[in-house]
Scaffold this motif. Structure first.
Motif, short mmCIF file in Angstrom:
data_model
loop_
_atom_site.label_atom_id
_atom_site.label_comp_id
_atom_site.label_asym_id
_atom_site.label_seq_id
_atom_site.Cartn_x
_atom_site.Cartn_y
_atom_site.Cartn_z
N PRO A 32 0.81 -1.22 0.00
CA PRO A 32 0.00 0.00 0.00
C PRO A 32 0.84 1.27 0.00
CG PRO A 32 -0.96 -1.62 1.48
CD PRO A 32 0.37 -2.17 1.04
N ALA A 33 1.92 1.30 0.77
CA ALA A 33 2.75 2.50 0.83
C ALA A 33 3.48 2.75 -0.49
CB ALA A 33 3.75 2.39 1.97
N ARG A 47 -9.24 -1.99 -13.06
CA ARG A 47 -9.02 -3.43 -12.86
C ARG A 47 -8.99 -3.73 -11.37
NH1 ARG A 47 -6.38 -5.72 -17.27
NH2 ARG A 47 -6.19 -7.63 -16.06
N ARG A 48 -9.50 -4.87 -11.01
CA ARG A 48 -9.36 -5.31 -9.63
C ARG A 48 -7.88 -5.35 -9.28
NH1 ARG A 48 -10.18 -11.36 -7.24
NH2 ARG A 48 -10.33 -10.80 -5.03
N SER A 49 -7.49 -4.68 -8.20
CA SER A 49 -6.08 -4.56 -7.85
C SER A 49 -5.87 -4.97 -6.40
CB SER A 49 -5.60 -3.12 -8.05
OG SER A 49 -5.71 -2.74 -9.41
N LEU A 50 -4.94 -5.88 -6.19
CA LEU A 50 -4.59 -6.35 -4.85
C LEU A 50 -3.19 -5.84 -4.52
CD1 LEU A 50 -5.73 -10.09 -5.11
CD2 LEU A 50 -7.11 -8.08 -4.57
N LEU A 51 -3.09 -5.01 -3.50
CA LEU A 51 -1.80 -4.50 -3.03
C LEU A 51 -1.39 -5.40 -1.86
CD1 LEU A 51 -3.12 -2.19 -4.68
CD2 LEU A 51 -1.97 -0.58 -3.17
N VAL A 52 -0.64 -6.45 -2.18
CA VAL A 52 -0.40 -7.55 -1.26
C VAL A 52 0.85 -7.30 -0.43
CG1 VAL A 52 0.09 -10.02 -1.11
CG2 VAL A 52 -1.51 -9.18 -2.83
N ASP A 53 0.76 -7.63 0.86
CA ASP A 53 1.94 -7.65 1.73
C ASP A 53 2.38 -9.09 1.91
OD1 ASP A 53 2.13 -4.95 2.04
OD2 ASP A 53 1.23 -4.88 4.02
N LEU A 54 3.63 -9.37 1.53
CA LEU A 54 4.17 -10.71 1.71
C LEU A 54 4.20 -11.08 3.19
CD1 LEU A 54 7.16 -10.47 -0.80
CD2 LEU A 54 5.02 -11.74 -1.14
#
Length: 255
Positions: A32-33, A47-54
């Motif tokens: 996100p940052a 578009r569907r967007s996923l801001l993923v944190d590992l």
């Protein structure tokens, strides 16, 4: 949940059409940052967007039992994307996240339809005690790092990187760095060369020619220099990053 112990990967989701776009951060970062501004850019919305944190980073869980190898990160991310129904996703991945994305595409090909790599690590490195990034972190034994080495790294990397690095579990940070420096087998570069999906590699123009660029280009990887930026391309020049990424994701000749 992405481990048998119930650990969870979390993400920030922006609504839109499928297939999803998945943004993956680098070592000691959080998606996100690093990606919120550009994921919301007019060239990249809709578009569907996923801001993923590992796992181990940002808003995701930080298990101490996890080994944080590139393969383990990739398999955990695969579990998360499967749970999210994000198959055939377009991955936009920075630095270590790019390494994880390449391994993910090789191990779980049904989950990835395109790759946009942002100054990603493609080769093993040598640990360097004076460095601030992964090679500096990997120069410590884990016990040394946990006992106080992390404070030395904090002081070397400075407040900008530390603002997200401090959210990373310390075991996660050290083990991720060690495995990133060690690389995958085959190497990330070899895996990338063998993939058949559309692939783009963005790098700072000021860094000069990308080592091995000719072989990448010959294998169908688009190598795109981006002006007026450093390693954090999406933060340093968000407009140019959005243009380059949108071009990589919409090229009608790359299907």
């Amino acid at each position: 949940m992405v481990t048998t112990e119930g650990d969870r990967i979390r993400w920030v989701e922006l609504p839109g059409q499928d297939p999803a776009r998945v943004y993956v951060h680098g070592l000691g970062a959080t998606s996100p940052a690093y990606f919120a501004e550009t994921a919301a850019h007019p060239l990249l919305t809709g578009r569907r967007s996923l801001l993923v944190d590992l796992l181990g980073h940002g808003i995701s869980d930080r298990p101490t039992h996890f080994d944080y190898s590139l393969e383990a990160h990739a398999d955990a991310l695969a579990e998360a994307l499967t749970a999210a129904g994000a198959t055939g996703a377009e991955l936009i991945a920075h630095s270590m996240g790019g390494s994880v994305a390449v391994v993910l595409a090789a191990r779980h090909p049904h989950l990835v339809s395109r790759l946009v790599l942002i100054d990603a690590n493609l080769d093993p490195m040598t640990p360097s005690p004076s460095a601030g990034g992964s090679s500096g972190i990997a120069a410590y034994f884990e016990e040394e790092f946990l006992a106080g080495g992390w404070q030395e790294v904090r002081d070397r990397v400075g407040p900008h990187w530390w603002s997200t690095m401090r959210l990373t579990g310390r075991e996660a940070l050290h083990r991720s760095a060690v495995h990133l420096v060690r690389g995958s087998v085959p190497t990330m570069r070899e895996l990338l060369l063998d993939l058949s999906i559309p692939r783009t590699y963005l790098l700072p123009e000021a860094d000069g020619p990308l080592p091995g660029a000719d072989a990448l280009t010959a294998a169908g990887v688009d190598v795109v220099p981006v002006p007026d930026c450093g390693h954090n391309i999406m933060l340093d020049n968000p407009e140019a990053f959005a243009r380059a990424t949108a071009a990589a994701l919409t090229d009608p000749h790359r299907v």
